[in-house]
Every structure is written in structure tokens, then in C-alpha cells.
Scaffold this motif. Structure first.
Motif, PDB file in Angstrom:
ATOM      1  N   CYS A 151       2.185   2.470  -3.210  1.00  5.90           N
ATOM      2  CA  CYS A 151       1.195   3.061  -4.130  1.00  5.90           C
ATOM      3  C   CYS A 151       1.058   4.575  -3.958  1.00  5.90           C
ATOM      4  O   CYS A 151       0.352   5.229  -4.721  1.00  5.90           O
ATOM      5  CB  CYS A 151      -0.177   2.405  -3.921  1.00  5.90           C
ATOM      6  SG  CYS A 151      -0.244   0.663  -4.410  1.00  5.90           S
ATOM      7  N   ILE A 152       1.714   5.127  -2.929  1.00  8.10           N
ATOM      8  CA  ILE A 152       1.617   6.562  -2.680  1.00  8.10           C
ATOM      9  C   ILE A 152       2.588   7.302  -3.594  1.00  8.10           C
ATOM     10  O   ILE A 152       3.804   7.105  -3.518  1.00  8.10           O
ATOM     11  CB  ILE A 152       1.912   6.892  -1.206  1.00  8.10           C
ATOM     12  CG1 ILE A 152       0.915   6.182  -0.295  1.00  8.10           C
ATOM     13  CG2 ILE A 152       1.860   8.403  -0.966  1.00  8.10           C
ATOM     14  CD1 ILE A 152       1.184   6.360   1.188  1.00  8.10           C
TER      15      ILE A 152
ATOM     16  N   GLN B 159      -7.571   6.957  -1.708  1.00  6.31           N
ATOM     17  CA  GLN B 159      -6.912   6.850  -3.017  1.00  6.31           C
ATOM     18  C   GLN B 159      -5.790   5.822  -2.985  1.00  6.31           C
ATOM     19  O   GLN B 159      -5.582   5.074  -3.952  1.00  6.31           O
ATOM     20  CB  GLN B 159      -6.366   8.225  -3.423  1.00  6.31           C
ATOM     21  CG  GLN B 159      -7.445   9.237  -3.771  1.00  6.31           C
ATOM     22  CD  GLN B 159      -6.888  10.636  -3.999  1.00  6.31           C
ATOM     23  OE1 GLN B 159      -5.788  10.965  -3.548  1.00  6.31           O
ATOM     24  NE2 GLN B 159      -7.654  11.475  -4.683  1.00  6.31           N
ATOM     25  N   THR B 160      -5.093   5.761  -1.856  1.00  4.68           N
ATOM     26  CA  THR B 160      -4.017   4.777  -1.702  1.00  4.68           C
ATOM     27  C   THR B 160      -4.587   3.363  -1.709  1.00  4.68           C
ATOM     28  O   THR B 160      -4.043   2.464  -2.369  1.00  4.68           O
ATOM     29  CB  THR B 160      -3.249   5.030  -0.388  1.00  4.68           C
ATOM     30  OG1 THR B 160      -2.723   6.356  -0.391  1.00  4.68           O
ATOM     31  CG2 THR B 160      -2.106   4.037  -0.226  1.00  4.68           C
TER      32      THR B 160
ATOM     33  N   SER C 188       0.830  -1.204   0.000  1.00  2.00           N
ATOM     34  CA  SER C 188       0.000   0.000   0.000  1.00  2.00           C
ATOM     35  C   SER C 188       0.866   1.256   0.000  1.00  2.00           C
ATOM     36  O   SER C 188       0.597   2.219  -0.726  1.00  2.00           O
ATOM     37  CB  SER C 188      -0.922   0.012   1.227  1.00  2.00           C
ATOM     38  OG  SER C 188      -1.836  -1.047   1.198  1.00  2.00           O
TER      39      SER C 188
ATOM     40  N   ARG D  49       4.002  13.310  -1.990  1.00  2.00           N
ATOM     41  CA  ARG D  49       4.277  11.912  -1.613  1.00  2.00           C
ATOM     42  C   ARG D  49       4.834  11.791  -0.193  1.00  2.00           C
ATOM     43  O   ARG D  49       4.346  10.985   0.602  1.00  2.00           O
ATOM     44  CB  ARG D  49       5.247  11.291  -2.617  1.00  2.00           C
ATOM     45  CG  ARG D  49       5.602   9.831  -2.320  1.00  2.00           C
ATOM     46  CD  ARG D  49       6.471   9.231  -3.420  1.00  2.00           C
ATOM     47  NE  ARG D  49       6.805   7.845  -3.110  1.00  2.00           N
ATOM     48  CZ  ARG D  49       7.851   7.480  -2.384  1.00  2.00           C
ATOM     49  NH1 ARG D  49       8.678   8.418  -1.898  1.00  2.00           N
ATOM     50  NH2 ARG D  49       8.085   6.191  -2.127  1.00  2.00           N
TER      51      ARG D  49
ATOM     52  N   PHE E 237       0.228   8.221   6.387  1.00  4.57           N
ATOM     53  CA  PHE E 237      -0.079   6.792   6.340  1.00  4.57           C
ATOM     54  C   PHE E 237       0.700   6.037   7.416  1.00  4.57           C
ATOM     55  O   PHE E 237       0.160   5.158   8.105  1.00  4.57           O
ATOM     56  CB  PHE E 237       0.276   6.249   4.946  1.00  4.57           C
ATOM     57  CG  PHE E 237      -0.550   5.079   4.502  1.00  4.57           C
ATOM     58  CD1 PHE E 237      -0.079   3.784   4.649  1.00  4.57           C
ATOM     59  CD2 PHE E 237      -1.789   5.271   3.919  1.00  4.57           C
ATOM     60  CE1 PHE E 237      -0.827   2.706   4.227  1.00  4.57           C
ATOM     61  CE2 PHE E 237      -2.554   4.204   3.494  1.00  4.57           C
ATOM     62  CZ  PHE E 237      -2.069   2.900   3.644  1.00  4.57           C
TER      63      PHE E 237
ATOM     64  N   ASN F  12       2.181  12.542   2.445  1.00  7.05           N
ATOM     65  CA  ASN F  12       1.144  11.518   2.491  1.00  7.05           C
ATOM     66  C   ASN F  12       1.663  10.195   3.054  1.00  7.05           C
ATOM     67  O   ASN F  12       0.940   9.476   3.738  1.00  7.05           O
ATOM     68  CB  ASN F  12       0.545  11.312   1.101  1.00  7.05           C
ATOM     69  CG  ASN F  12      -0.184  12.554   0.608  1.00  7.05           C
ATOM     70  OD1 ASN F  12      -0.438  13.475   1.378  1.00  7.05           O
ATOM     71  ND2 ASN F  12      -0.532  12.589  -0.672  1.00  7.05           N
ATOM     72  N   ILE F  13       2.926   9.892   2.778  1.00 12.79           N
ATOM     73  CA  ILE F  13       3.536   8.691   3.371  1.00 12.79           C
ATOM     74  C   ILE F  13       3.616   8.855   4.887  1.00 12.79           C
ATOM     75  O   ILE F  13       3.326   7.923   5.645  1.00 12.79           O
ATOM     76  CB  ILE F  13       4.935   8.427   2.767  1.00 12.79           C
ATOM     77  CG1 ILE F  13       4.792   7.792   1.371  1.00 12.79           C
ATOM     78  CG2 ILE F  13       5.761   7.520   3.670  1.00 12.79           C
ATOM     79  CD1 ILE F  13       6.099   7.524   0.670  1.00 12.79           C
TER      80      ILE F  13
END
Length: 305
Positions: A128-129, A229-230, A125, A134, A141, A137-138
Motif C-alpha cells: 500500500c506504500i 497513512q499506510t 500493508s 515510496r 516500515f 517510506n518502505i
């Protein structure tokens, strides 16, 4: 059914107190709206009776009236809202007892196996980011999946809550409680990089750790969208996971499950998750099929049967 305006005429002081209490307690906007809706529904069911004098029977009657077609999770959510409503009234000295605490939650919910990602699925998963944000968002997550933060806690996180020297973050969670969480070294490095490259806020005094493209604190909805989205990208590459209902909270499930599978004491997991009761943490003590096979493989039948 009475309108909110009519109910405010009858119970305005109580609804105002509940709104203030939830905001002060750090409840997410979504939870505040849901709990207020439940509170109005409950007050309407009192038919003008005093909320202070209403007993256990009133709470159960309201739950029964809502139960048609609803599952145990919905019932327990409603009960939690009414419990919080009375807790607020007690805090503001508008009530002396909480009749909703006398009503038991449904036990069926506790038997439901939490949805979570296996470690290799989590890694897939993360891969996929992509995109312009990026790194940010990582980090979001990772905080949910490797530190167990709720989406609202990620939303509220400030730069001042991160202590790179100590390798910790201070999390303001449910029940207005602060919880210091040790951060894995790799994640601490990611957070330090994201803090350094943070977008310039619209307001100079904004301390939000995660800032949107418009320079404002990243909203809960935006964080959920990033995760959604991820997950969609992950599922498109991994059809075997297509039926998994994944969300931000499922990353918290994943974090708890990883810790327990790795042999971490459940009391430690409880503290890391910020749970008030160890019973809440117990839902993560499910056993997967592979663990069952490993357990049965240790059994040796007699040579001669």
C-alpha cells in the motif's frame, strides 16, 4: 494545584536535572513532555515536602489520586515516569534512593494480548506504500517490522549507523544503549539504495538517514503519519482488519511475534528488541488460535472409549 512556575520555584533544580537527563538519554520529545507533566504532578502532590525524603507512600498516594477512570497502562506509564525522575536525580546526586522502584507495576497489563499483523497482512500493508518517497517510506516500515526498531530509533538513525559491508545497523535505544542489529540481506539492499538516493539535507553536516522534503531530519510525527497513512490504505482494502488498532509500535509487536513463532530463542529476541529485562519480552509469547488447533490435533484419543 500549583503552576509549573510555582513548582520550579520549589523544585527547579530537580526539574532542570530531569529535563537534561532525559535529553541526554535519548528520550523522544513526546516522552519527555509526558514524563515532565507526570513529574510536575508528582511534585505538586508532595505539597512542599522534599522529593529526596519522600517515600513509597508518597508515590502510591500520587498513583491512587490519578487512578480514577484510568486503566493499568496509564498507571504503569505514570509509575515509569516517576521511576525515571528519581533515576535522574540519583545520577545527578540529588537523591540517594528511588522510592518508585519499591512500587510494583500492575500485572494486568502483562495479560493483555499485543496487537500485531500476520505475515500476509504485513506484506499487504507494504504493497500500500506508494508515492514520490515510496522507497524511503518502505525502508522506514521495514526497519520497524523486520528489525523491531522503535519510532524514535528510526528518527535518530544516521547514515553512519548503517554498515552495508557488515550488513548491520547501530541503534541508539532506551537507556542510552547502543545495539548492533544484523539486517536481512534484502533490507540491507533497500537501505543502501535509500542512502544513495537520499534527499539533500538543508544543512550540509546533517547525517540523518531519513530526510524530509524540507531537507531536515524526518520527525517522529512525520514517521507516524507515514505509518498511519499506510495502515488506513491497508484497512480500506482489508475490512477484516478494520478494528485493529495499528501503529508504529504494533510493527515492533509484529517483529517480535514473527521471531517467536519461528522458534527463535526468547533471549535472542530480548537482545534484538533492546529490552533490559526478559520479562518485557515475555508479553510477546502469546499463542494464537491456529497454534492451539495444531497442538490439539496431536492428541489421539483411545480407539475404544
Amino acid at each position: 494545584m500549583k503552576s509549573q512556575h510555582e513548582l520550579d520555584d520549589l523544585y527547579g533544580e530537580l526539574t532542570k536535572a530531569f529535563r537534561i537527563w532525559m535529553k541526554q538519554a535519548g528520550y523522544t520529545e513526546t516522552t519527555q513532555k509526558e514524563y515532565m507533566r507526570e513529574a510536575y504532578g508528582y511534585l505538586d502532590s508532595l505539597e512542599g515536602a522534599s522529593a529526596e525524603q519522600a517515600g513509597k507512600m508518597f508515590v502510591i498516594s500520587f498513583l491512587v489520586s490519578k487512578q480514577r477512570g484510568a486503566g493499568d497502562r496509564a498507571r504503569n506509564r505514570t509509575l515509569s515516569a516517576i521511576r525515571s525522575f528519581y533515576t535522574a536525580l540519583i545520577d545527578f546526586e540529588l537523591a540517594t534512593r528511588n522510592p518508585a522502584m519499591e512500587v510494583k507495576k500492575s500485572k494486568t497489563e502483562k495479560n493483555k494480548k499485543p496487537v500485531y499483523l500476520e505475515e500476509e497482512e504485513l506484506a499487504a500493508s507494504l504493497s500500500c506504500i506508494e508515492g514520490r518517497y515510496r522507497s524511503r517510506n518502505i525502508a522506514i516500515f521495514l526497519l520497524m517490522s523486520y528489525c523491531g526498531l522503535r519510532v524514535g530509533e528510526v528518527h535518530r538513525l544516521n547514515r553512519s549507523d548503517f554498515n552495508p559491508a557488515r550488513g548491520t545497523i547501530d541503534v541508539f535505544g532506551k537507556g542510552r544503549k547502543w545495539n548492533e542489529i544484523p539486517v536481512p540481506g534484502e533490507l540491507s539492499a533497500v537501505l543502501a539504495e535509500v542512502a544513495e538516493d537520499r534527499l539533500t539535507p538543508y544543512k550540509e553536516q546533517e547525517d540523518a538517514f531519513f530526510v524530509s522534503q524540507k531537507g531536515r531530519r524526518l520527525s517522529i510525527r512525520q514517521i507516524q503519519k507515514i505509518a498511519g497513512q499506510t495502515f488506513e490504505a491497508f484497512k480500506s482494502l482489508n475490512p477484516q482488519a478494520a478494528n485493529k488498532k495499528l501503529s508504529c509500535h504494533k510493527l515492533r509487536h509484529t517483529f517480535a511475534t514473527m521471531l517467536l513463532k519461528n522458534g527463535v530463542d526468547i533471549r535472542v529476541v530480548k537482545e534484538l528488541l533492546g529490552h533490559a529485562s526478559i520479562e518485557t519480552t515475555m508479553i510477546y509469547t502469546h499463542i494464537n488460535d491456529e497454534q492451539k488447533k495444531e497442538a490439539m490435533a496431536t492428541i489421539r484419543l483411545p480407539v475404544h472409549i
